[in-house]
Design a protein around this motif. Structure first.
Motif, mmCIF file in Angstrom:
data_model
loop_
_atom_site.group_PDB
_atom_site.id
_atom_site.type_symbol
_atom_site.label_atom_id
_atom_site.label_comp_id
_atom_site.label_asym_id
_atom_site.label_seq_id
_atom_site.Cartn_x
_atom_site.Cartn_y
_atom_site.Cartn_z
ATOM 1 N N THR A 19 -116.252 59.498 -9.799
ATOM 2 C CA THR A 19 -115.265 59.017 -10.770
ATOM 3 C C THR A 19 -114.023 58.467 -10.071
ATOM 4 O O THR A 19 -113.421 57.506 -10.539
ATOM 5 N N LEU A 20 -113.661 59.077 -8.934
ATOM 6 C CA LEU A 20 -112.513 58.569 -8.172
ATOM 7 C C LEU A 20 -112.815 57.185 -7.608
ATOM 8 O O LEU A 20 -111.940 56.301 -7.610
ATOM 9 N N MET A 21 -114.031 56.977 -7.152
ATOM 10 C CA MET A 21 -114.429 55.659 -6.638
ATOM 11 C C MET A 21 -114.444 54.619 -7.763
ATOM 12 O O MET A 21 -113.967 53.498 -7.596
ATOM 13 N N TRP A 22 -114.988 55.014 -8.922
ATOM 14 C CA TRP A 22 -114.975 54.102 -10.073
ATOM 15 C C TRP A 22 -113.537 53.715 -10.453
ATOM 16 O O TRP A 22 -113.273 52.576 -10.839
ATOM 17 N N PHE A 218 -114.898 45.319 -1.293
ATOM 18 C CA PHE A 218 -114.695 46.771 -1.433
ATOM 19 C C PHE A 218 -115.132 47.229 -2.813
ATOM 20 O O PHE A 218 -115.815 48.255 -2.952
ATOM 21 N N LEU A 219 -114.751 46.477 -3.855
ATOM 22 C CA LEU A 219 -115.135 46.850 -5.218
ATOM 23 C C LEU A 219 -116.649 46.811 -5.386
ATOM 24 O O LEU A 219 -117.239 47.704 -6.004
ATOM 25 N N GLY A 220 -117.278 45.774 -4.858
ATOM 26 C CA GLY A 220 -118.721 45.650 -5.008
ATOM 27 C C GLY A 220 -119.491 46.781 -4.358
ATOM 28 O O GLY A 220 -120.462 47.301 -4.917
ATOM 29 N N LEU A 221 -119.038 47.195 -3.159
ATOM 30 C CA LEU A 221 -119.756 48.233 -2.415
ATOM 31 C C LEU A 221 -119.300 49.641 -2.779
ATOM 32 O O LEU A 221 -120.109 50.495 -3.177
ATOM 33 N N PHE A 222 -117.990 49.896 -2.659
ATOM 34 C CA PHE A 222 -117.485 51.266 -2.775
ATOM 35 C C PHE A 222 -117.077 51.655 -4.198
ATOM 36 O O PHE A 222 -117.012 52.840 -4.511
ATOM 37 N N GLN A 223 -116.774 50.658 -5.045
ATOM 38 C CA GLN A 223 -116.377 51.003 -6.411
ATOM 39 C C GLN A 223 -117.558 50.977 -7.375
ATOM 40 O O GLN A 223 -117.504 51.586 -8.435
#
Length: 304
Positions: A19-22, A218-223
């Motif tokens: 949830t923190l990554m989202w 970053f959003l595509g991979l980690f989020q």
């Protein structure tokens, strides 16, 4: 990488990390310099697609691509729903505040329950009906205060996310009832591909610089890509109400990160409406969890 060996406690903490990554989507989007609207959506979906094309064969083997051909109509409907969620979420973030988007998205579990009642015939307990009413009042209050503030369009676009999510889970439940389970991970891959293709012409001409592309990668991979895979692992260990409750942390984390990291202070009306929505969800899921535990205990007692 599988859910085997993942204890309940570790699954809870892993879901908190998910949830923190989202929740990083809002604050990262606020630091973009040139990319706007559909270009933001395109690049995030593109990098998600590339990430999943690499991650999924490592996780499930090359057989994951065979599932795309063998999944049937429900898998592709689910993929379309994911593409709507990907696209509407990022476009909404460019039109309104992070808090508006996240609070609106929190309606997902209740809309899913309502969709299952209308289209599948699932009976809803009184507590869920009460939660739907309270959450509806909260969203209505939030929407009503935005009529003259120019943010209503973004909030309406954000509403497409929980609506598509409700449609997605209703299709999945209907397929499961017929004995046809849908693997949601290939469906996410399909969604990323559709979102990439649909938003490409709308994103042209590109304006993103290297700084923007780094953030969107970053959003595509980690989020999105990594937490998507991790959430599937958590769902194999945690019960649905537990996942629903933990997923609400995204709202809290997302608003806090946008406030601290981008100076985006939520409006009082959003906090009020959000409190009603989240309170209704927490109340409903906690009661549901307690009812299931009581039923399990009664079943064990009867078995003895």
């Amino acid at each position: 990488m599988s859910g085997r060996g993942l204890t309940h406690g570790r699954a809870v903490w892993l879901m908190v990390c998910v949830t923190l990554m989202w929740a990083t989507a809002g604050v990262v989007t606020r630091h973009l310099e040139h990319a706007r609207s559909f270009e933001v959506t395109f690049w995030r979906s593109f990098f998600t697609l590339v990430s999943l094309v690499v991650i999924l064969p490592l996780w499930q083997g090359r057989a994951v691509f065979a599932k795309l051909r063998q999944g049937g109509r429900e898998l592709w409907i689910s993929g379309v729903c994911w593409s709507v969620m990907f696209t509407a979420f990022m476009v909404a973030l460019t039109l309104t505040s992070v808090a508006n988007v996240l609070v609106t998205m929190a309606l997902g579990p209740l809309l899913t329950a309502l969709g299952a009642r209308i289209f599948i015939g699932h009976k809803l307990p009184a507590r869920t009906w009460a939660a739907i009413v309270v959450a509806g009042l909260g969203i209505g209050w939030m929407y009503g205060t935005q009529l003259g503030e120019g943010q209503l369009l973004g909030t309406l676009v954000a509403l497409c996310v929980p609506l598509a999510g409700a449609c997605n889970w209703t299709v999945v439940q209907h397929a499961h009832a017929k004995g046809h389970d849908i693997d949601l991970v290939p469906a996410v891959l399909i969604g990323a591909a559709i979102s990439t293709l649909v938003t490409l012409p709308l994103a042209w001409p590109f304006q993103a610089n290297a700084h923007d592309l780094g953030l969107l990668a970053f959003l595509g991979l980690f989020q999105l890509a990594i937490p998507c895979v991790l959430s599937v692992l958590c769902a194999r260990v945690l019960k649905a109400p537990e996942v629903a409750l933990l997923a609400l942390l995204e709202v809290i984390f997302g608003i806090a990160l946008a406030w601290i990291g981008a100076g985006e202070e939520p409006e009082p009306s959003v906090l009020t409406g959000g409190a009603l929505v989240i309170g209704a969800l927490v109340f409903n899921e906690l009661l549901g969890l307690r009812e299931r535990r009581d039923a399990s205990r009664q079943a064990l007692t009867a078995a003895r």
